[in-house]
Motif scaffolding. Structure first.
Motif, mmCIF file in Angstrom:
data_model
loop_
_atom_site.group_PDB
_atom_site.id
_atom_site.type_symbol
_atom_site.label_atom_id
_atom_site.label_comp_id
_atom_site.label_asym_id
_atom_site.label_seq_id
_atom_site.Cartn_x
_atom_site.Cartn_y
_atom_site.Cartn_z
ATOM 1 N N LYS A 43 43.252 39.720 34.433
ATOM 2 C CA LYS A 43 42.471 39.972 35.653
ATOM 3 C C LYS A 43 43.122 39.297 36.848
ATOM 4 C CE LYS A 43 38.003 40.470 33.426
ATOM 5 N NZ LYS A 43 36.720 39.814 33.117
ATOM 6 N N ILE A 44 43.589 38.088 36.635
ATOM 7 C CA ILE A 44 44.232 37.357 37.731
ATOM 8 C C ILE A 44 45.533 38.038 38.138
ATOM 9 C CG2 ILE A 44 45.405 35.194 38.316
ATOM 10 C CD1 ILE A 44 43.254 33.840 36.450
ATOM 11 N N LEU A 45 46.312 38.462 37.164
ATOM 12 C CA LEU A 45 47.570 39.162 37.483
ATOM 13 C C LEU A 45 47.288 40.423 38.298
ATOM 14 C CD1 LEU A 45 49.729 39.069 34.218
ATOM 15 C CD2 LEU A 45 50.082 37.749 36.298
ATOM 16 N N LEU A 46 46.232 41.132 37.934
ATOM 17 C CA LEU A 46 45.886 42.355 38.657
ATOM 18 C C LEU A 46 45.373 42.052 40.050
ATOM 19 C CD1 LEU A 46 44.085 44.801 36.239
ATOM 20 C CD2 LEU A 46 46.026 45.292 37.724
ATOM 21 N N ALA A 47 44.568 41.024 40.150
ATOM 22 C CA ALA A 47 43.979 40.684 41.443
ATOM 23 C C ALA A 47 45.024 40.167 42.411
ATOM 24 C CB ALA A 47 42.881 39.645 41.257
ATOM 25 N N SER A 48 46.147 39.683 41.884
ATOM 26 C CA SER A 48 47.170 39.167 42.790
ATOM 27 C C SER A 48 48.094 40.265 43.293
ATOM 28 C CB SER A 48 47.965 38.049 42.108
ATOM 29 O OG SER A 48 48.547 38.519 40.931
ATOM 30 N N LEU A 49 47.809 41.512 42.920
ATOM 31 C CA LEU A 49 48.567 42.629 43.482
ATOM 32 C C LEU A 49 48.169 42.809 44.952
ATOM 33 C CD1 LEU A 49 48.238 45.236 40.587
ATOM 34 C CD2 LEU A 49 50.201 43.794 41.128
ATOM 35 N N PRO A 50 49.007 43.462 45.732
ATOM 36 C CA PRO A 50 48.672 43.637 47.155
ATOM 37 C C PRO A 50 47.314 44.311 47.328
ATOM 38 C CG PRO A 50 50.852 44.514 46.651
ATOM 39 C CD PRO A 50 50.275 44.077 45.364
ATOM 40 N N PRO A 51 46.606 43.990 48.431
ATOM 41 C CA PRO A 51 45.249 44.486 48.612
ATOM 42 C C PRO A 51 45.146 46.006 48.651
ATOM 43 C CG PRO A 51 45.879 42.957 50.381
ATOM 44 C CD PRO A 51 47.063 43.106 49.503
ATOM 45 N N ASP A 52 46.227 46.677 49.069
ATOM 46 C CA ASP A 52 46.124 48.134 49.138
ATOM 47 C C ASP A 52 46.436 48.801 47.797
ATOM 48 O OD1 ASP A 52 48.737 47.380 49.126
ATOM 49 O OD2 ASP A 52 49.415 48.833 50.610
ATOM 50 N N HIS A 53 46.790 47.975 46.802
ATOM 51 C CA HIS A 53 47.069 48.552 45.493
ATOM 52 C C HIS A 53 45.761 49.044 44.868
ATOM 53 C CE1 HIS A 53 48.116 48.754 41.237
ATOM 54 N NE2 HIS A 53 49.341 48.968 41.665
ATOM 55 N N PRO A 54 45.790 50.239 44.259
ATOM 56 C CA PRO A 54 44.548 50.804 43.709
ATOM 57 C C PRO A 54 43.863 49.902 42.683
ATOM 58 C CG PRO A 54 46.492 52.095 43.066
ATOM 59 C CD PRO A 54 46.928 51.144 44.120
ATOM 60 N N SER A 55 44.671 49.054 42.023
ATOM 61 C CA SER A 55 44.053 48.208 40.996
ATOM 62 C C SER A 55 43.441 46.936 41.586
ATOM 63 C CB SER A 55 45.091 47.794 39.969
ATOM 64 O OG SER A 55 45.858 48.865 39.601
ATOM 65 N N HIS A 56 43.557 46.783 42.874
ATOM 66 C CA HIS A 56 43.054 45.539 43.451
ATOM 67 C C HIS A 56 41.539 45.445 43.276
ATOM 68 C CE1 HIS A 56 43.117 42.013 45.897
ATOM 69 N NE2 HIS A 56 42.069 42.478 46.546
ATOM 70 N N ARG A 57 41.100 44.293 42.873
ATOM 71 C CA ARG A 57 39.700 44.184 42.543
ATOM 72 C C ARG A 57 38.932 43.215 43.426
ATOM 73 N NH1 ARG A 57 41.218 46.194 38.442
ATOM 74 N NH2 ARG A 57 40.095 48.093 37.993
ATOM 75 N N ASP A 58 39.432 42.023 43.539
ATOM 76 C CA ASP A 58 38.690 41.062 44.351
ATOM 77 C C ASP A 58 39.649 40.284 45.234
ATOM 78 O OD1 ASP A 58 39.855 39.168 42.641
ATOM 79 O OD2 ASP A 58 38.251 39.480 41.208
ATOM 80 N N ARG A 59 39.184 39.194 45.750
ATOM 81 C CA ARG A 59 39.964 38.533 46.801
ATOM 82 C C ARG A 59 40.951 37.482 46.274
ATOM 83 N NH1 ARG A 59 39.725 40.468 51.002
ATOM 84 N NH2 ARG A 59 38.189 42.050 51.325
ATOM 85 N N LEU A 60 40.977 37.314 44.982
ATOM 86 C CA LEU A 60 41.915 36.334 44.425
ATOM 87 C C LEU A 60 43.341 36.732 44.770
ATOM 88 C CD1 LEU A 60 40.754 35.504 40.824
ATOM 89 C CD2 LEU A 60 41.435 33.876 42.564
#
Ligand SMILES: Nc1ncnc2c1ncn2[C@@H]1O[C@H](COP(=O)(O)OP(=O)(O)OP(=O)(O)O)[C@@H](O)[C@H]1O
Ligand SMILES: [Mg+2]
Length: 317
Positions: free
Chosen positions: A253-270
């Protein structure tokens, strides 16, 4: 047509530690790969993701027998790679190859593209006529043309150099290529071209890839299945689509959340992987100290759980 099992590579309970300190009384080891199991089918891409030092390259090198395992089992085409005869070993070297991160250092600057790509063919005893044909074909398959054959690496762009490294990797028509961060040294637009090339080689040539990257975004673009690694251990393993859409392990989850904010997988503000939350506990979950969701239960090491078709190393999966 010859029929065979769909499994190209099978790794079971693979472990490797490195000696990091040695004194008269004591030897200190670092567990770089800890009880890792996975399979890779023909014509598939398995992405291995994790931060620096998580053991990604060590797994790759073990699987290609570039370094020796401590324990576990590695099967290639149903055969234990440690019980190969000399002939089988040679065959294995022909059927596997590798592309590294930085084409500036992995290509010999004194050789022309033609010679670089030809080298594996010479090692494996191909005749000059066939070598010439194969080199030409490999260079074209890698998205270059014949005009590149007489150039030196210094005359090429980063992306073109990586294409030469890929041409060299495909020239023996292998079944498995280890691609260890092959796009990490490249600009984003060039990264995408190389990713597309790898997808094309998989689809058109049926080559399987072990694709290593610290970037889940890149891994997600081309992997059929994903293995998330932390400190030498698998945190989560399964189908790529599932992991990207619905990660279960807190580290994924953390790895995914650290993707750029415009990435479709972005989930929260981490934005980044969190710093240390608490002291490590010996015999506990290896992610305990950095896990946002840990409880006292995590002072004991979790077993792998099968959840939603994935294996997850977490008490709460
Ligand atoms: N030959 C070696 N001797 C001692 N320690 C090693 C050796 N090779 C790797 N290690 C250690 O094993 C751990 C895993 O290394 P590895 O290169 O597999 O990580 P990685 O996930 O590929 O990292 P990176 O993203 O930085 O390439 C690291 O802590 C590394 O320092
Ligand atoms: Mg590495």
């Amino acid at each position: 047509m010859e029929s065979h099992s769909p499994t190209l590579l099978k790794v079971e309970n693979l472990s490797k530690k490195f000696l990091i300190k040695k004194s008269l009384l004591k030897k200190e080891y670092f567990k770089a790969v800890d009880n890792v199991s996975f399979t890779l089918d023909y014509n598939q891409v398995l992405g291995i993701v994790g931060e620096s030092g998580s053991g990604k390259s060590t797994i790759g090198r073990l699987v290609l027998k570039l370094i020796q395992k401590d324990s576990g089992r590695i099967e290639f085409k149903g055969r234990d790679i440690y019980s190969f005869s000399r002939k089988e070993e040679k065959q294995f070297r022909r059927e596997t190859s590798v592309v590294f991160q930085d084409p500036r250092t992995s290509l010999n600057p004194r050789l022309r593209v033609r010679q670089i790509v030809e080298e594996p063919l010479i090692v494996h005893g191909f005749e000059p006529e066939e070598r010439k044909e194969r080199v030409k074909k490999a260079v074209i398959d890698a998205g270059l043309d014949e005009t590149f054959l007489d150039r030196y690496p210094s005359e090429l762009s980063g992306g073109q150099r990586q294409r030469v490294a890929i041409a060299r990797a495909v020239v023996l028509q292998p079944d498995l290529i280890l691609a260890d961060e092959p796009t990490s040294a490249l600009d984003v637009s060039v990264q995408l071209q190389i990713i597309n090339l790898i997808k094309k080689l998989k689809e058109e040539k049926g080559i399987s890839f072990l694709f290593i990257s610290h970037d889940l975004n890149v891994i997600g673009m081309l992997s059929d299945s994903i293995l998330v690694l932390y400190r030498g251990k698998i945190m989560e393993k399964g189908e790529a689509g599932k992991i990207l859409k619905n990660p279960i392990h807190p580290y994924t989850k953390i790895l995914l959340a650290s993707l750029p904010p415009d990435h479709p997988s972005h989930r929260d503000r981490l934005k980044t992987i969190p710093e240390v939350y608490r002291e490590e506990v010996e015999g506990g979950c290896v992610f305990y100290s950095r896990c946002p969701d840990a409880t006292d239960k995590c002072k004991k090491e979790p077993e792998y759980k099968l959840t939603d078709n994935r294996e997850v190393y977490c008490h709460f999966a």
